[in-house]
Motif scaffolding. Structure first.
Motif, PDB file in Angstrom:
ATOM      1  N   GLN A 323       0.831  -1.206   0.000  1.00 52.84           N
ATOM      2  CA  GLN A 323       0.000   0.000   0.000  1.00 52.84           C
ATOM      3  C   GLN A 323       0.867   1.259   0.000  1.00 52.84           C
ATOM      4  OE1 GLN A 323      -2.841   0.069   3.180  1.00 52.84           O
ATOM      5  NE2 GLN A 323      -3.636   2.099   2.663  1.00 52.84           N
ATOM      6  N   GLU A 324       1.975   1.213   0.757  1.00 51.77           N
ATOM      7  CA  GLU A 324       2.860   2.367   0.864  1.00 51.77           C
ATOM      8  C   GLU A 324       3.600   2.658  -0.439  1.00 51.77           C
ATOM      9  OE1 GLU A 324       2.957  -0.284   2.854  1.00 51.77           O
ATOM     10  OE2 GLU A 324       1.887   0.523   4.600  1.00 51.77           O
ATOM     11  N   HIS A 325       3.707   1.630  -1.297  1.00 55.86           N
ATOM     12  CA  HIS A 325       4.522   1.738  -2.503  1.00 55.86           C
ATOM     13  C   HIS A 325       3.689   1.981  -3.754  1.00 55.86           C
ATOM     14  CE1 HIS A 325       7.733  -0.291  -5.265  1.00 55.86           C
ATOM     15  NE2 HIS A 325       7.871   1.012  -5.254  1.00 55.86           N
ATOM     16  N   VAL A 326       2.366   1.914  -3.650  1.00 56.71           N
ATOM     17  CA  VAL A 326       1.503   2.010  -4.829  1.00 56.71           C
ATOM     18  C   VAL A 326       1.718   3.317  -5.585  1.00 56.71           C
ATOM     19  CG1 VAL A 326      -0.894   2.257  -5.582  1.00 56.71           C
ATOM     20  CG2 VAL A 326      -0.276   0.443  -3.991  1.00 56.71           C
ATOM     21  N   ALA A 327       1.832   4.413  -4.868  1.00 53.68           N
ATOM     22  CA  ALA A 327       1.952   5.722  -5.517  1.00 53.68           C
ATOM     23  C   ALA A 327       3.200   5.820  -6.389  1.00 53.68           C
ATOM     24  CB  ALA A 327       1.958   6.830  -4.461  1.00 53.68           C
ATOM     25  N   ASP A 328       4.261   5.081  -6.026  1.00 48.05           N
ATOM     26  CA  ASP A 328       5.522   5.140  -6.775  1.00 48.05           C
ATOM     27  C   ASP A 328       5.645   4.034  -7.821  1.00 48.05           C
ATOM     28  OD1 ASP A 328       6.361   7.284  -5.167  1.00 48.05           O
ATOM     29  OD2 ASP A 328       7.104   5.912  -3.634  1.00 48.05           O
TER      30      ASP A 328
END
Length: 378
Positions: A323-328
């Protein structure tokens, strides 16, 4: 190259083992030294980078990366030598582990192509087929290897045979080991060192003279050297789009167990949130066999729902990415194919799906990661 070089009393601190500028930021870059080790080194007057420390005390080759320009300079210098090139690629990420234009830099030197990670190949996959396919991929890239070898650096499988091949083809010359990051090159070098010490005594491991910031020279019995070169970063590798534990869920860790899915036309398979396979059109329901990391979550859904399903569930049900990495995480790009024979749809760095003849399919992968179709290997 790291920017936070260590400066004391106005002077840049260099590693006394290899001459690299010491830095404490990037573990994969030249000159990396943990802050605690740096303090001890400054106090004693002997500052070693972590790579040299491991080499000096444990005979362990630690991976390190160079920028494209630095690596190309190193490759150019190799073309001026009379040597054997051992070119290591990842069996499951061949496109991503190819060095662009390598054939232009090795000159007339012979190339021994080594496919690593043999230990994760499914039992049903024949080694000779893999060798033939690797040779074809190398030929397509302009490389004409004198031979192809398959090994597992992790388990030492067939490393002794590779040593025999190196000795056979080097003919008293130096040996340069080259490869991009994440192909297991340093693991192979360490395996060669350990294997040679116990079996053939090809390599002297007591000391490694000639260590410099861009290579490690491992002396051979006849006075020549096996040269470990830093890995070049290949941004198109799937591995560069993943962080931490995500990588272990995508990169095969153990021998792959094939999974078969009976799909109707207009059905989709998601591979976590990192890749996707669409069966667009075909005469009927077919069996599609997936060869990927055993623990990677695979979800089946209708093609008509696929886009919305991905948007809603990526980073949650569909992981990795977290979830923390989705934006990147890069958007998935579509690659369309129509098969004329039984084929493998390969998503480089992930694995492949064996598909029947006469179907329309789409493979999705992060932008820049190769998706290709090849004749079925099994």
């Amino acid at each position: 190259m790291a920017e936070n070089q260590v400066v004391v009393d106005g002077e840049i601190i260099h590693c006394i083992g290899c001459g690299a500028k010491v830095q404490t930021n990037d573990k994969q870059a030249l000159g990396y030294t943990p802050k605690s080790a740096l303090e001890k080194g400054l106090a004693s007057g002997e500052v070693y980078c972590q790579r040299c420390f491991r080499l000096r005390h444990y005979n362990e080759i630690a991976p390190v990366s160079l920028s494209d320009d630095d690596f190309l300079k190193l490759l150019t210098s190799i073309s001026d030598t009379d040597s054997l090139i051992v070119y290591v690629v990842d069996i499951f990420d061949v496109n991503g582990s190819m060095i662009p234009g390598l054939h232009r830099f090795v000159g007339d030197n012979p190339v021994l192509l080594v496919g690593n990670k043999l230990d994760v190949l499914p039992v049903s996959l024949k080694k000779n087929k893999v060798k033939d396919w690797l040779r074809q991929r190398a030929n397509a890239a302009g490389i004409r290897p004198i031979d192809v070898d398959l090994i597992s650096a992790k388990t030492n499988q067939d490393v002794d045979h590779l040593l025999d091949q190196i000795e056979k083809y080097r003919k008293g010359k130096d040996v340069y080991v080259v490869g991009v990051t994440n192909v297991g090159k340093s693991t192979l070098i360490n395996s060669v060192v350990k294997q040679s010490t116990g079996i053939q005594e090809l390599i002297t491991t007591s000391r490694f003279p000639g260590t410099t910031l861009d290579r490690i020279d491992i002396p051979l019995k006849d006075g020549k050297h096996l040269v470990d070169t830093p890995g070049i970063i290949q941004p198109e590798q799937m591995a560069h789009h993943l962080v931490g534990k995500e990588l272990n869920l995508v990169t095969p860790q153990k021998r792959i167990k094939p999974k078969e899915y009976q799909l109707n036309p207009e059905q989709t398979l998601f591979f976590g949130g990192v890749a996707r396979f669409d069966y667009r059109a075909g005469d009927r329901k077919y069996g599609f066999t997936v060869y990927a990391e055993n623990n990677l979550y695979i979800h089946r859904t209708k093609l008509s729902n696929a886009d919305g399903f991905y948007t809603k569930h990526v980073g949650h049900l569909l992981t990795p990415p977290s979830q923390e990495h989705v934006a990147d995480f890069p958007a998935l790009e579509a690659h369309e194919f129509k098969t004329t024979q039984k084929s493998d749809l390969v998503i480089e760095g992930l694995g492949w799906i064996t598909v029947p003849s006469g179907v329309s399919i789409v493979g999705w992968a992060p932008k820049g990661v190769a998706v290709l179709l090849r004749p079925a290997m099994i």
